[in-house]
Design a protein around this motif. Sequence first.
Motif, PDB file in Angstrom:
ATOM      1  N   TYR A  13      -0.015   7.998   0.188  1.00 34.45           N
ATOM      2  CA  TYR A  13      -0.263   6.599  -0.155  1.00 34.45           C
ATOM      3  C   TYR A  13      -1.731   6.453  -0.532  1.00 34.45           C
ATOM      4  O   TYR A  13      -2.611   6.608   0.314  1.00 34.45           O
ATOM      5  CB  TYR A  13       0.086   5.687   1.034  1.00 34.45           C
ATOM      6  CG  TYR A  13       0.148   4.224   0.676  1.00 34.45           C
ATOM      7  CD1 TYR A  13       1.288   3.683   0.087  1.00 34.45           C
ATOM      8  CD2 TYR A  13      -0.936   3.384   0.921  1.00 34.45           C
ATOM      9  CE1 TYR A  13       1.354   2.336  -0.246  1.00 34.45           C
ATOM     10  CE2 TYR A  13      -0.878   2.027   0.587  1.00 34.45           C
ATOM     11  CZ  TYR A  13       0.264   1.517   0.006  1.00 34.45           C
ATOM     12  OH  TYR A  13       0.342   0.190  -0.324  1.00 34.45           O
ATOM     13  N   ASP A  17      -1.804   3.223  -5.185  1.00 29.48           N
ATOM     14  CA  ASP A  17      -0.509   2.710  -4.725  1.00 29.48           C
ATOM     15  C   ASP A  17      -0.644   1.304  -4.158  1.00 29.48           C
ATOM     16  O   ASP A  17       0.191   0.437  -4.408  1.00 29.48           O
ATOM     17  CB  ASP A  17       0.089   3.640  -3.656  1.00 29.48           C
ATOM     18  CG  ASP A  17       0.432   5.012  -4.212  1.00 29.48           C
ATOM     19  OD1 ASP A  17       0.800   5.092  -5.403  1.00 29.48           O
ATOM     20  OD2 ASP A  17       0.325   6.006  -3.467  1.00 29.48           O
ATOM     21  N   GLU A  21       1.072  -2.153  -5.406  1.00 31.31           N
ATOM     22  CA  GLU A  21       1.836  -3.005  -4.492  1.00 31.31           C
ATOM     23  C   GLU A  21       1.199  -4.370  -4.269  1.00 31.31           C
ATOM     24  O   GLU A  21       1.881  -5.334  -3.964  1.00 31.31           O
ATOM     25  CB  GLU A  21       1.946  -2.316  -3.122  1.00 31.31           C
ATOM     26  CG  GLU A  21       3.170  -1.456  -2.931  1.00 31.31           C
ATOM     27  CD  GLU A  21       3.422  -1.225  -1.444  1.00 31.31           C
ATOM     28  OE1 GLU A  21       4.579  -1.403  -1.030  1.00 31.31           O
ATOM     29  OE2 GLU A  21       2.487  -0.875  -0.706  1.00 31.31           O
ATOM     30  N   GLY A  24       0.252  -4.059   1.248  1.00 30.96           N
ATOM     31  CA  GLY A  24       1.064  -3.033   1.906  1.00 30.96           C
ATOM     32  C   GLY A  24       1.071  -3.219   3.409  1.00 30.96           C
ATOM     33  O   GLY A  24       0.222  -3.913   3.962  1.00 30.96           O
TER      34      GLY A  24
END
Length: 160
Positions: A13, A17, A21, A24
């Motif tokens: 991650y 990422d 997103e 998270g």
Amino acid sequence: MKYWLLKSEPDVYSLDDLKTEGTGHWDGVRNYQARNNLQAMKKGDLGLFYHSRSNPPHVAGLCKITKKAYPDPTAFDPKEKYYDPKSDPDNPRWFCPDVSYLCHFPEIVTLPAIKEVKSLSDMVLVNNTRLSVQPVTASEFRKICKMGGLELPPGGLKNL
DNA sequence: GCCAACGTTGGC
DNA sequence: GCCAACGTTGGC
């Protein structure tokens, strides 16, 4: 406001990422010291996003705590990698906050570079390599931002 | 991929 | 409650 450093293996991650997103869940932490730090986080706290097990390891940018820690649902699900039968929904053992993307540094700040700075020699990062969620002082935080080439907004860190 | 450092587990 | 055995993290 408090400051933190959050480690993640970029293959698992990455800050990219998190950017994708937007927000998270910082789940899967199964270490008590790290857990206690997660629970000490408050909404609005800032975090250095650190890429561990990369070459070289480095701080990639910043994130922000957007929701204080709540029971980690991945501990209750037997199908999850981080399932822990000892964590009971009625008496949860593990917690996770929500974390949102803030920015990438113009330049990454590598671990070797941090180790070269004398005033950063007390960082937990340098002295307790295995702790994946750790507190950072305001002055350490500011220095890392500067090393990353980040222009702070008027008013400083609190206006990020 | 190796291994040092550290955390956790469980037998006694 | 000690500590050996084992598991995991993360720098290199």
